[in-house]
Design an enzyme around this catalytic site. Sequence first.
Site, mmCIF file in Angstrom:
data_model
loop_
_atom_site.group_PDB
_atom_site.id
_atom_site.type_symbol
_atom_site.label_atom_id
_atom_site.label_comp_id
_atom_site.label_asym_id
_atom_site.label_seq_id
_atom_site.Cartn_x
_atom_site.Cartn_y
_atom_site.Cartn_z
ATOM 1 N N ILE A 157 0.804 -1.190 -0.064
ATOM 2 C CA ILE A 157 -0.120 0.018 0.079
ATOM 3 C C ILE A 157 0.883 1.035 -0.037
ATOM 4 O O ILE A 157 1.872 1.215 0.628
ATOM 5 C CB ILE A 157 -0.797 0.096 1.117
ATOM 6 C CG1 ILE A 157 -1.821 1.416 1.267
ATOM 7 C CG2 ILE A 157 -0.257 -0.142 2.692
ATOM 8 C CD1 ILE A 157 -2.820 1.437 2.009
ATOM 9 N N GLU A 190 2.926 -7.300 6.534
ATOM 10 C CA GLU A 190 4.275 -7.280 7.351
ATOM 11 C C GLU A 190 4.721 -5.835 7.238
ATOM 12 O O GLU A 190 4.120 -5.166 6.199
ATOM 13 C CB GLU A 190 5.146 -8.242 6.373
ATOM 14 C CG GLU A 190 5.293 -9.421 6.947
ATOM 15 C CD GLU A 190 4.993 -10.194 5.685
ATOM 16 O OE1 GLU A 190 4.933 -10.006 4.590
ATOM 17 O OE2 GLU A 190 4.667 -11.630 5.802
ATOM 18 N N ASN A 219 9.157 1.980 9.979
ATOM 19 C CA ASN A 219 8.163 2.368 9.240
ATOM 20 C C ASN A 219 7.287 2.813 10.128
ATOM 21 O O ASN A 219 5.984 2.430 10.333
ATOM 22 C CB ASN A 219 7.631 1.535 8.431
ATOM 23 C CG ASN A 219 6.638 2.410 7.112
ATOM 24 O OD1 ASN A 219 6.359 3.448 7.380
ATOM 25 N ND2 ASN A 219 6.680 1.729 6.109
ATOM 26 N N TYR A 247 -1.517 0.967 10.903
ATOM 27 C CA TYR A 247 -2.104 -0.420 11.463
ATOM 28 C C TYR A 247 -2.531 -0.485 12.890
ATOM 29 O O TYR A 247 -3.527 -1.146 13.147
ATOM 30 C CB TYR A 247 -1.084 -1.621 11.089
ATOM 31 C CG TYR A 247 -0.670 -1.597 9.494
ATOM 32 C CD1 TYR A 247 -1.594 -1.058 8.535
ATOM 33 C CD2 TYR A 247 0.774 -1.609 9.195
ATOM 34 C CE1 TYR A 247 -0.992 -0.999 7.234
ATOM 35 C CE2 TYR A 247 1.199 -1.543 7.966
ATOM 36 C CZ TYR A 247 0.438 -1.252 6.851
ATOM 37 O OH TYR A 247 0.890 -1.263 5.541
HETATM 38 C C1 LIG Z 1 1.490 4.452 5.571
HETATM 39 C C2 LIG Z 1 0.862 5.283 4.545
HETATM 40 C C3 LIG Z 1 0.145 4.258 3.582
HETATM 41 C C4 LIG Z 1 -0.243 5.931 5.355
HETATM 42 O O1 LIG Z 1 -1.207 6.711 4.537
HETATM 43 P P1 LIG Z 1 -1.717 8.164 5.050
HETATM 44 O O2 LIG Z 1 -2.994 8.452 3.749
HETATM 45 O O3 LIG Z 1 -0.821 9.065 4.947
HETATM 46 O O4 LIG Z 1 -2.187 7.735 6.143
HETATM 47 P P2 LIG Z 1 -3.586 8.445 6.768
HETATM 48 O O5 LIG Z 1 -3.465 10.162 6.594
HETATM 49 O O6 LIG Z 1 -4.501 7.682 6.462
HETATM 50 O O7 LIG Z 1 -3.264 8.074 8.428
HETATM 51 C C5 LIG Z 1 -4.033 7.457 9.235
HETATM 52 C C6 LIG Z 1 -3.304 7.216 10.602
HETATM 53 O O8 LIG Z 1 -2.143 6.441 10.333
HETATM 54 C C7 LIG Z 1 -1.097 6.984 11.226
HETATM 55 N N1 LIG Z 1 0.015 7.710 10.602
HETATM 56 C C8 LIG Z 1 -0.101 7.869 9.179
HETATM 57 N N2 LIG Z 1 1.211 8.751 8.885
HETATM 58 C C9 LIG Z 1 1.708 8.982 9.905
HETATM 59 C C10 LIG Z 1 3.040 9.454 10.123
HETATM 60 N N3 LIG Z 1 3.988 9.961 9.161
HETATM 61 N N4 LIG Z 1 3.391 9.640 11.572
HETATM 62 C C11 LIG Z 1 2.789 8.874 12.509
HETATM 63 N N5 LIG Z 1 1.430 8.540 12.313
HETATM 64 C C12 LIG Z 1 1.029 8.285 11.122
HETATM 65 C C13 LIG Z 1 -1.895 8.182 12.282
HETATM 66 O O9 LIG Z 1 -2.381 7.237 13.298
HETATM 67 C C14 LIG Z 1 -3.025 8.501 11.292
HETATM 68 O O10 LIG Z 1 -4.217 8.836 12.098
HETATM 69 P P3 LIG Z 1 -4.401 10.656 12.655
HETATM 70 O O11 LIG Z 1 -4.083 11.261 11.137
HETATM 71 O O12 LIG Z 1 -5.718 10.487 13.337
HETATM 72 O O13 LIG Z 1 -3.360 10.890 13.446
HETATM 73 C C15 LIG Z 1 1.828 6.111 3.851
HETATM 74 O O14 LIG Z 1 2.541 6.981 4.954
HETATM 75 C C16 LIG Z 1 2.606 5.573 2.743
HETATM 76 O O15 LIG Z 1 2.246 5.537 1.647
HETATM 77 N N6 LIG Z 1 3.954 5.357 3.184
HETATM 78 C C17 LIG Z 1 4.762 4.818 2.135
HETATM 79 C C18 LIG Z 1 4.511 3.411 1.673
HETATM 80 C C19 LIG Z 1 4.706 2.485 2.943
HETATM 81 O O16 LIG Z 1 5.371 2.670 4.006
HETATM 82 N N7 LIG Z 1 3.507 1.641 2.889
HETATM 83 C C20 LIG Z 1 3.343 0.794 3.866
HETATM 84 C C21 LIG Z 1 4.286 -0.397 3.789
HETATM 85 S S1 LIG Z 1 3.837 -1.847 5.009
#
Ligand SMILES: CC(C)(COP(=O)(O)OP(=O)(O)OC[C@H]1O[C@@H](n2cnc3c(N)ncnc32)[C@H](O)[C@@H]1OP(=O)(O)O)[C@@H](O)C(=O)NCCC(=O)NCCS
Length: 142
Positions: free
Chosen positions: A67, A101, A106, A113
């Site tokens: 994702i 996983e 990260n 999660y």
């Molecule tokens: C992980 C990822 C998919 C999260 O997507 P996102 O759309 O930014 O996440 P959301 O805005 O929906 O955040 C939902 C919750 O996740 C957590 N979260 C997301 N990003 C965060 C950050 N940078 N630091 C801390 N908490 C975070 C928080 O709990 C957040 O809730 P809140 O906004 O109420 O605090 C994104 O950071 C990403 O694409 N990362 C790179 C790829 C990756 O690492 N994928 C996962 C591989 S296992």
Amino acid sequence: MTHEDLSIVLEIERISFLNPWMPSTFEGEIDNAPISNPYVIVYKPVNRIIGYVIYWFLNKNVQISNISIHPDFRRLGVGEEVMYRIRRQIKKEGAKHVLLEVRPSNTAAWALYNKLGFQILGIRQGYYSNPTEDALVMGKNL
Ligand SMILES: CC(C)(COP(=O)(O)OP(=O)(O)OC[C@H]1O[C@@H](n2cnc3c(N)ncnc32)[C@H](O)[C@@H]1OP(=O)(O)O)[C@@H](O)C(=O)NCCC(=O)NCCS
């Protein structure tokens, strides 16, 4: 996700991960339906692909294998919404467990999660490369 989406998907993958998947891996996922379920996430106002998610559905078990949200669209609730939508869909289709996983380093993914109620089930030692790191195996019953 279709083969036509791959250039933008690969661009997001390369920005997001130190050890990105090869194009052939994505192609394999697209060709492996219905076991593999690869979706792009489209931001409707500008009709732009801003992320993707891939999960496997096998014997009532779902494994989220990838994702990613484009950095310009992170922290807007997209990842969380996508995970909720997947949960709704797979529950309807009879899934009982979701697994994934994640690198312990990260923190963004781990926090997402954790917020969604996933629990750490175990550790796969040295699972990731470049850089080498263990994987946390996280899971949730539906
Ligand atoms: C992980 C990822 C998919 C999260 O997507 P996102 O759309 O930014 O996440 P959301 O805005 O929906 O955040 C939902 C919750 O996740 C957590 N979260 C997301 N990003 C965060 C950050 N940078 N630091 C801390 N908490 C975070 C928080 O709990 C957040 O809730 P809140 O906004 O109420 O605090 C994104 O950071 C990403 O694409 N990362 C790179 C790829 C990756 O690492 N994928 C996962 C591989 S296992």
